[in-house]
Design an enzyme around this catalytic site. Sequence first.
Site, mmCIF file in Angstrom:
data_model
loop_
_atom_site.group_PDB
_atom_site.id
_atom_site.type_symbol
_atom_site.label_atom_id
_atom_site.label_comp_id
_atom_site.label_asym_id
_atom_site.label_seq_id
_atom_site.Cartn_x
_atom_site.Cartn_y
_atom_site.Cartn_z
ATOM 1 N N ASP A 253 0.842 -1.205 0.000
ATOM 2 C CA ASP A 253 0.000 0.000 0.000
ATOM 3 C C ASP A 253 0.878 1.256 0.000
ATOM 4 O OD1 ASP A 253 -2.475 -1.579 0.395
ATOM 5 O OD2 ASP A 253 -1.527 -2.049 2.303
ATOM 6 N N HIS A 281 -4.965 -3.312 6.176
ATOM 7 C CA HIS A 281 -4.736 -3.556 4.748
ATOM 8 C C HIS A 281 -6.093 -3.910 4.135
ATOM 9 C CE1 HIS A 281 -2.934 -4.844 1.021
ATOM 10 N NE2 HIS A 281 -3.456 -6.052 1.166
HETATM 11 N N1 LIG Z 1 -0.811 -8.151 2.301
HETATM 12 C C1 LIG Z 1 -0.743 -7.899 1.017
HETATM 13 O O1 LIG Z 1 -0.333 -6.811 0.615
HETATM 14 C C2 LIG Z 1 -1.176 -8.903 0.028
HETATM 15 C C3 LIG Z 1 -1.651 -10.114 0.424
HETATM 16 N N2 LIG Z 1 -2.038 -11.061 -0.492
HETATM 17 C C4 LIG Z 1 -2.530 -12.327 0.020
HETATM 18 O O2 LIG Z 1 -1.483 -13.298 -0.044
HETATM 19 C C5 LIG Z 1 -2.057 -14.602 -0.058
HETATM 20 C C6 LIG Z 1 -1.376 -15.480 -1.097
HETATM 21 O O3 LIG Z 1 -1.570 -14.948 -2.386
HETATM 22 P P1 LIG Z 1 -1.021 -15.718 -3.684
HETATM 23 O O4 LIG Z 1 0.346 -16.221 -3.478
HETATM 24 O O5 LIG Z 1 -1.290 -14.844 -4.848
HETATM 25 O O6 LIG Z 1 -2.035 -16.912 -3.741
HETATM 26 P P2 LIG Z 1 -1.907 -18.346 -4.459
HETATM 27 O O7 LIG Z 1 -3.293 -18.838 -4.628
HETATM 28 O O8 LIG Z 1 -1.038 -18.283 -5.652
HETATM 29 O O9 LIG Z 1 -1.157 -19.197 -3.370
HETATM 30 C C7 LIG Z 1 -1.640 -19.228 -2.104
HETATM 31 C C8 LIG Z 1 -1.193 -20.481 -1.416
HETATM 32 O O10 LIG Z 1 -1.892 -20.502 -0.196
HETATM 33 C C9 LIG Z 1 -2.176 -21.826 0.179
HETATM 34 N N3 LIG Z 1 -3.540 -21.973 0.661
HETATM 35 C C10 LIG Z 1 -3.881 -22.236 1.926
HETATM 36 N N4 LIG Z 1 -5.198 -22.338 2.067
HETATM 37 C C11 LIG Z 1 -5.724 -22.150 0.853
HETATM 38 C C12 LIG Z 1 -7.056 -22.152 0.357
HETATM 39 N N5 LIG Z 1 -8.118 -22.369 1.151
HETATM 40 N N6 LIG Z 1 -7.245 -21.928 -0.968
HETATM 41 C C13 LIG Z 1 -6.200 -21.673 -1.774
HETATM 42 N N7 LIG Z 1 -4.905 -21.671 -1.337
HETATM 43 C C14 LIG Z 1 -4.684 -21.903 -0.041
HETATM 44 C C15 LIG Z 1 -1.896 -22.680 -1.049
HETATM 45 O O11 LIG Z 1 -0.712 -23.369 -0.756
HETATM 46 P P3 LIG Z 1 -0.688 -24.759 -0.017
HETATM 47 O O12 LIG Z 1 -1.623 -25.663 -0.732
HETATM 48 O O13 LIG Z 1 0.721 -25.119 -0.158
HETATM 49 O O14 LIG Z 1 -1.114 -24.469 1.396
HETATM 50 C C16 LIG Z 1 -1.575 -21.723 -2.167
HETATM 51 O O15 LIG Z 1 -0.495 -22.152 -2.955
HETATM 52 C C17 LIG Z 1 -3.559 -14.380 -0.266
HETATM 53 O O16 LIG Z 1 -4.215 -14.471 0.968
HETATM 54 C C18 LIG Z 1 -3.636 -12.959 -0.785
HETATM 55 O O17 LIG Z 1 -4.875 -12.368 -0.510
HETATM 56 C C19 LIG Z 1 -1.921 -10.836 -1.839
HETATM 57 C C20 LIG Z 1 -1.443 -9.639 -2.296
HETATM 58 C C21 LIG Z 1 -1.064 -8.560 -1.399
HETATM 59 O O1 LIG Z 2 -6.534 -7.250 -2.887
HETATM 60 C C1 LIG Z 2 -6.230 -8.408 -2.585
HETATM 61 O O2 LIG Z 2 -7.012 -9.278 -2.190
HETATM 62 C C2 LIG Z 2 -4.799 -8.742 -2.649
HETATM 63 C C3 LIG Z 2 -4.145 -7.705 -1.880
HETATM 64 O O3 LIG Z 2 -4.141 -7.736 -0.671
HETATM 65 C C4 LIG Z 2 -3.687 -6.533 -2.597
HETATM 66 O O4 LIG Z 2 -3.435 -6.584 -3.806
HETATM 67 O O5 LIG Z 2 -3.531 -5.517 -1.936
#
Ligand SMILES: NC(=O)C1=CN([C@@H]2O[C@H](COP(=O)(O)OP(=O)(O)OC[C@H]3O[C@@H](n4cnc5c(N)ncnc54)[C@H](OP(=O)(O)O)[C@@H]3O)[C@@H](O)[C@H]2O)C=CC1
Ligand SMILES: O=C([O-])CC(=O)C(=O)O
Length: 442
Positions: A253, A281
């Site tokens: 952000d 966030h």
């Molecule tokens: N704070 C921030 O600024 C941001 C946060 N995010 C968050 O980061 C997280 C990961 O994003 P991203 O890497 O793109 O996601 P992906 O879907 O590519 O990977 C997420 C991983 O989380 C695990 N996982 C655990 N529970 C679940 C579920 N119920 N459904 C799907 N996957 C699950 C899986 O791994 P495994 O099977 O190995 O457990 C999966 O590989 C999300 O929560 C997203 O909202 C994203 C962007 C910015």
């Molecule tokens: O918006 C979402 O869910 C992923 C995230 O946290 C971001 O991009 O800031």
Amino acid sequence: MAMSDLSTPKTTSPFLHSSSRLRLSSKSHLSNQFRHLLLPPLHRTSVSKISCSVSQNNQAPVAVQDNGSVKTKKECYGVFCLTYDLKAEEETKSWKKMINIAVSGAAGMISNHLLFKLASGAVFGPDQPIALKLLGSERSIQALEGVAMELEDSLFPLLREVDIGTDPYEIFQDVEWALLIGAKPRGPGMERAALLDINGQIFAEQGKALNAVASPNVKVLVVGNPCNTNALICLKNAPNIPAKNFHALTRLDENRAKCQLALKAGVFYDKVSNMTIWGNHSTTQVPDFLNARINGRPVKEVITDHKWLEEGFTESVQKRGGLLIQKWGRSSAASTAVSIVDAIKSLVTPTPEGDWFSTGVYTNGNPYGIAEDLVFSMPCRSTGDGDYELVKDVEIDDYLRQRIAKSEAELLAEKKCVAHLTGEGIAYCDLGPVDTMLPGEV
Ligand SMILES: NC(=O)C1=CN([C@@H]2O[C@H](COP(=O)(O)OP(=O)(O)OC[C@H]3O[C@@H](n4cnc5c(N)ncnc54)[C@H](OP(=O)(O)O)[C@@H]3O)[C@@H](O)[C@H]2O)C=CC1
Ligand SMILES: O=C([O-])CC(=O)C(=O)O
């Protein structure tokens, strides 16, 4: 078939001088190909007498003693395997002591960008060897093996060990950094808080595991959404780790806000400093244009369109994540990985004089009157030792105060929803209506 004789010094690959290795944990989930990786790492004193060979049923090299017998207790995989070259070891004496870094959701999109930055030295520095401990699940273990293979093929000199597994109690053993990314991402039209139920459990379990086996001063960065409340859940389940060590990622952000201000002012974004993101966030976050600076001057002096600052700018930062999902079909990954790098670097390098950075931290003792016992994004500075101090004298006017209060109220409501996960009784969830819609969404 012998792949290489490691008693002969090799100079072509950085890994050939390493004691690097790859292991998998949590035996029950493994494919046959990787079962041999479960065995303990090679013992350094005997390594110079060991060579690698390819086992018959797969491509993975297996450690072999120089008398030809396969070592059954200490085996390895590929270039992470085993070589130990005394001359090369001399050359690396200037390196720091290796640090252990855990990454959850390691087979996910964000991690796919992040891991290679970590391994390259771009985060912790060119003299900092690292071990990567990659946490996945049964559904991702194959993908995790693929990630490990790509790390292997990248020949990063600083990457000394890779462990992959599905049990946080194994993967978090002795880690100094835990980057908790694994969680379900939101889709179009969803609020991040809608993930509370699904993802909260993950962070309760991982908090317990960190508490039990991580380094006592482990630094924890929670990325999985809703990251502030997940970080709170995590720290509540890890009472032996200082609450101060837990962060929720709001650096993305901050970066987004800097970008928007730079665009409006017509300057390159390195001219924007002192950018605070207050709060959650989420769409209630408050990008603080009152205290931010452009070329060292207050933003409001440089950008005189104050209506735009209060409305256009603020909303564009608050809703940037949602807009990106709408455009790309999934949540931001590359820029998130970059912001994780920025967030870590801000803790391991001294903050430039007069500047600060934003991170979601535990509110106890904060000087801004924000409710205690939350994880809230605030301005911080670091001396570069991994720790931080809150910046204490940032001006808060009525505009900021009102909006900060809204984000605070949202976090208090989220906290009530997860009371069962923080040890505070029965959960009661009433998050109220939140305007998460973006132009074009119904
Ligand atoms: N704070 C921030 O600024 C941001 C946060 N995010 C968050 O980061 C997280 C990961 O994003 P991203 O890497 O793109 O996601 P992906 O879907 O590519 O990977 C997420 C991983 O989380 C695990 N996982 C655990 N529970 C679940 C579920 N119920 N459904 C799907 N996957 C699950 C899986 O791994 P495994 O099977 O190995 O457990 C999966 O590989 C999300 O929560 C997203 O909202 C994203 C962007 C910015
Ligand atoms: O918006 C979402 O869910 C992923 C995230 O946290 C971001 O991009 O800031």
